[in-house]
Design a protein around this motif. Sequence first.
Motif, mmCIF file in Angstrom:
data_model
loop_
_atom_site.group_PDB
_atom_site.id
_atom_site.type_symbol
_atom_site.label_atom_id
_atom_site.label_comp_id
_atom_site.label_asym_id
_atom_site.label_seq_id
_atom_site.Cartn_x
_atom_site.Cartn_y
_atom_site.Cartn_z
ATOM 1 N N GLN A 262 0.775 -1.111 -0.035
ATOM 2 C CA GLN A 262 -0.123 -0.061 0.271
ATOM 3 C C GLN A 262 0.792 1.216 0.006
ATOM 4 O O GLN A 262 0.246 2.340 -0.459
ATOM 5 C CB GLN A 262 -1.015 -0.123 1.225
ATOM 6 N N HIS B 170 0.661 -9.551 4.432
ATOM 7 C CA HIS B 170 -0.436 -8.526 4.364
ATOM 8 C C HIS B 170 -0.906 -8.530 3.158
ATOM 9 O O HIS B 170 -0.817 -7.611 2.063
ATOM 10 C CB HIS B 170 0.003 -6.919 4.886
ATOM 11 N N TRP B 171 -1.304 -9.787 2.453
ATOM 12 C CA TRP B 171 -1.934 -10.132 1.275
ATOM 13 C C TRP B 171 -1.283 -10.235 -0.015
ATOM 14 O O TRP B 171 -1.715 -10.624 -0.929
ATOM 15 C CB TRP B 171 -3.254 -9.223 1.247
ATOM 16 N N ASN C 184 -2.304 -10.879 8.299
ATOM 17 C CA ASN C 184 -3.138 -9.732 8.690
ATOM 18 C C ASN C 184 -4.297 -10.079 8.167
ATOM 19 O O ASN C 184 -4.498 -10.400 6.786
ATOM 20 C CB ASN C 184 -2.647 -8.373 7.972
ATOM 21 N N GLU C 185 -5.410 -10.374 8.905
ATOM 22 C CA GLU C 185 -6.538 -10.400 8.473
ATOM 23 C C GLU C 185 -6.952 -11.496 7.372
ATOM 24 O O GLU C 185 -7.271 -11.371 6.085
ATOM 25 C CB GLU C 185 -7.170 -9.085 7.741
ATOM 26 N N ASN D 139 -9.551 -9.042 11.731
ATOM 27 C CA ASN D 139 -10.637 -7.840 11.640
ATOM 28 C C ASN D 139 -11.699 -8.439 12.444
ATOM 29 O O ASN D 139 -12.432 -9.521 11.915
ATOM 30 C CB ASN D 139 -10.722 -7.375 10.196
ATOM 31 N N ASN E 223 -7.968 -5.521 14.559
ATOM 32 C CA ASN E 223 -8.369 -4.348 13.301
ATOM 33 C C ASN E 223 -9.844 -3.885 13.574
ATOM 34 O O ASN E 223 -10.700 -5.052 13.429
ATOM 35 C CB ASN E 223 -7.882 -4.714 12.116
ATOM 36 N N TYR F 221 -12.835 -1.118 12.725
ATOM 37 C CA TYR F 221 -13.377 -0.116 12.179
ATOM 38 C C TYR F 221 -14.628 0.485 12.174
ATOM 39 O O TYR F 221 -15.095 1.660 12.427
ATOM 40 C CB TYR F 221 -12.975 0.102 10.515
ATOM 41 N N TRP G 196 -18.842 3.258 6.110
ATOM 42 C CA TRP G 196 -18.745 2.415 7.163
ATOM 43 C C TRP G 196 -19.473 3.351 8.618
ATOM 44 O O TRP G 196 -19.029 4.405 8.739
ATOM 45 C CB TRP G 196 -17.369 1.822 7.615
ATOM 46 N N GLU H 179 -5.238 -1.947 14.103
ATOM 47 C CA GLU H 179 -5.442 -0.984 13.094
ATOM 48 C C GLU H 179 -6.790 -0.245 13.702
ATOM 49 O O GLU H 179 -7.583 -1.005 13.975
ATOM 50 C CB GLU H 179 -5.942 -1.613 11.565
ATOM 51 N N TRP I 107 -4.588 3.537 11.915
ATOM 52 C CA TRP I 107 -4.630 3.268 10.475
ATOM 53 C C TRP I 107 -5.004 4.574 9.632
ATOM 54 O O TRP I 107 -6.213 5.057 9.931
ATOM 55 C CB TRP I 107 -5.383 2.041 9.886
ATOM 56 N N GLU J 161 -5.428 1.917 -1.374
ATOM 57 C CA GLU J 161 -6.648 1.126 -0.811
ATOM 58 C C GLU J 161 -7.149 0.172 -1.550
ATOM 59 O O GLU J 161 -8.425 0.077 -1.808
ATOM 60 C CB GLU J 161 -7.574 2.199 -0.241
ATOM 61 N N TRP J 162 -6.257 -0.779 -1.897
ATOM 62 C CA TRP J 162 -6.667 -2.039 -2.575
ATOM 63 C C TRP J 162 -7.617 -1.701 -3.805
ATOM 64 O O TRP J 162 -7.189 -1.058 -4.659
ATOM 65 C CB TRP J 162 -7.106 -3.057 -1.479
ATOM 66 N N PHE K 250 -7.041 7.449 4.342
ATOM 67 C CA PHE K 250 -7.098 7.073 5.577
ATOM 68 C C PHE K 250 -5.737 7.577 6.378
ATOM 69 O O PHE K 250 -5.921 7.439 7.589
ATOM 70 C CB PHE K 250 -6.945 5.481 5.762
#
Length: 449
Positions: free
Chosen positions: A22, A123-124, A167-168, A223, A293, A295, A326, A353, A401, A408-409, A417
């Motif tokens: 990211q 992280h993905w 991560n998640e 998450n 994480n 949100y 959100w 996060e 975060w 952002e993906w 953010f």
Amino acid sequence: MTVPTNRFPDDFVWGCATSAYQIEGSPLADGAGMNVWHRFSHTRGRVVNDENGDIACDHYRRYESDIELMKQLGLQAYRFSIAWSRILPEGTGRVNPAGLGFYERLVDRLLEKGIQPTATLFHWDLPVALDDRGGWLNRDIAGWFADYAESVFRRFDDRIKLWATLNEPWVVSDNGYLHGTAAPGHRSLFEAPIATHNLMRAHGAAVQAYRATGRHQIGLVVNIEPKYPASTSSEDVAATRRAEAQMNRQFIEPAMLGRYPEELRDVFGEAWPDWPASDVEQIRQPIDFIGLNYYTRAVVRNDPGAWPLRAAPVRQSQVAHTEMGWEVFPQGLTDTLLWIKDRYGAPPIYVTENGAAFADPATAAGDVLDDPRRVEYFRTHIRAVHDAMRAGVDVRGYFAWSMLDNFEWALGYSKRFGIIHVDYATQKRTPKASATFYSGVIASNGAVL
Ligand SMILES: CO[C@H](O)c1c[n+]2c([nH]1)[C@H](O)[C@@H](O)[C@H](O)[C@H]2CO
């Protein structure tokens, strides 16, 4: 643990979080292998405006000045992720010294500035070379991940004292294999459970590897989005349990209790296998902390047409929402921290996060108008953490975060953010009002809240 009424314990850790793909840019520099998010973002139609992480925040080259900004903020810790494909370009086998070298420079610079480095192994951004061998659908990935983890532990465990394996994993399984909205972009009811299981087997294998040589702490970052039924009807309550099991318990439950939620068979049906007990035992390696994480929350109703959960969120009216749509719901953070404490044996928790996306346009004069709602988001959520701690939850630290606006993906650069604004055309960093606020929180250990 006694929590002072008007601030946090003296040893509470305040940080910011980011992830490799990211912010770093230069995804193929210095011998790095391609990762699945590079391939996904370079596939037309997958990311808003077909944006990608080729440059991002150019952190790979600007890390020293970014660390200077962290120092100015008074950050005590910095949560980043290590790009597997920089370390092992083919995912296994040959180690890339230049990849290790980048993180060596990053970690040493952080330590020079008195900032505690805390690393997430995954992280993905899976190496494409492994995705082409089945990726998270191949049982061998548990060993591949453990080997990668060992190569990093060996190099950095003398300086990194807080590790996270994944991560998640929910985002990888649900977005990457069930719905296809994230890399590698599969849409399969049968693949998602296999990805879940191999992600968690890999987590267990890496923790086992760490226990052989590691001297510090290792955990799992999940998450959690607390689910509240839209009504007391049995249909809505059942739908809420399905949604809660599929997102909030699918990963933490095997890791902490050595079992999967029984609701997953109701969600996945015949696509949910009977996993070997030995697998689940291997997943349940004792860990030192849970990374949470948080949100937002979800209010859930029964929706027979919503595949495969048969549950859908109900947007709450008359309440604040972020640019992600959100709901701003700080009470959900307190509720979630108490839920983890009560359900999983009161483990140490880091909020790894927490943050909000709001539009922060730079003015013509180059100033950045931080949306005041971001300061309010941090204020209310950090208070929510304090409320949970006063109720007995063992929270050790909080990572906002994110340090920088970033990629952002699948939403590309459309969501901001960061507490520091990034002008992607010039790479100019501008601390926002939320950076000033957070800096004050750190300096006063929460007393300014
Ligand atoms: C599904 O929401 C998660 O809690 C979540 C939110 N976020 C995340 N996970 C990821 O860990 C970050 O990489 C995202 O940039 C960040 C903001 O979207």
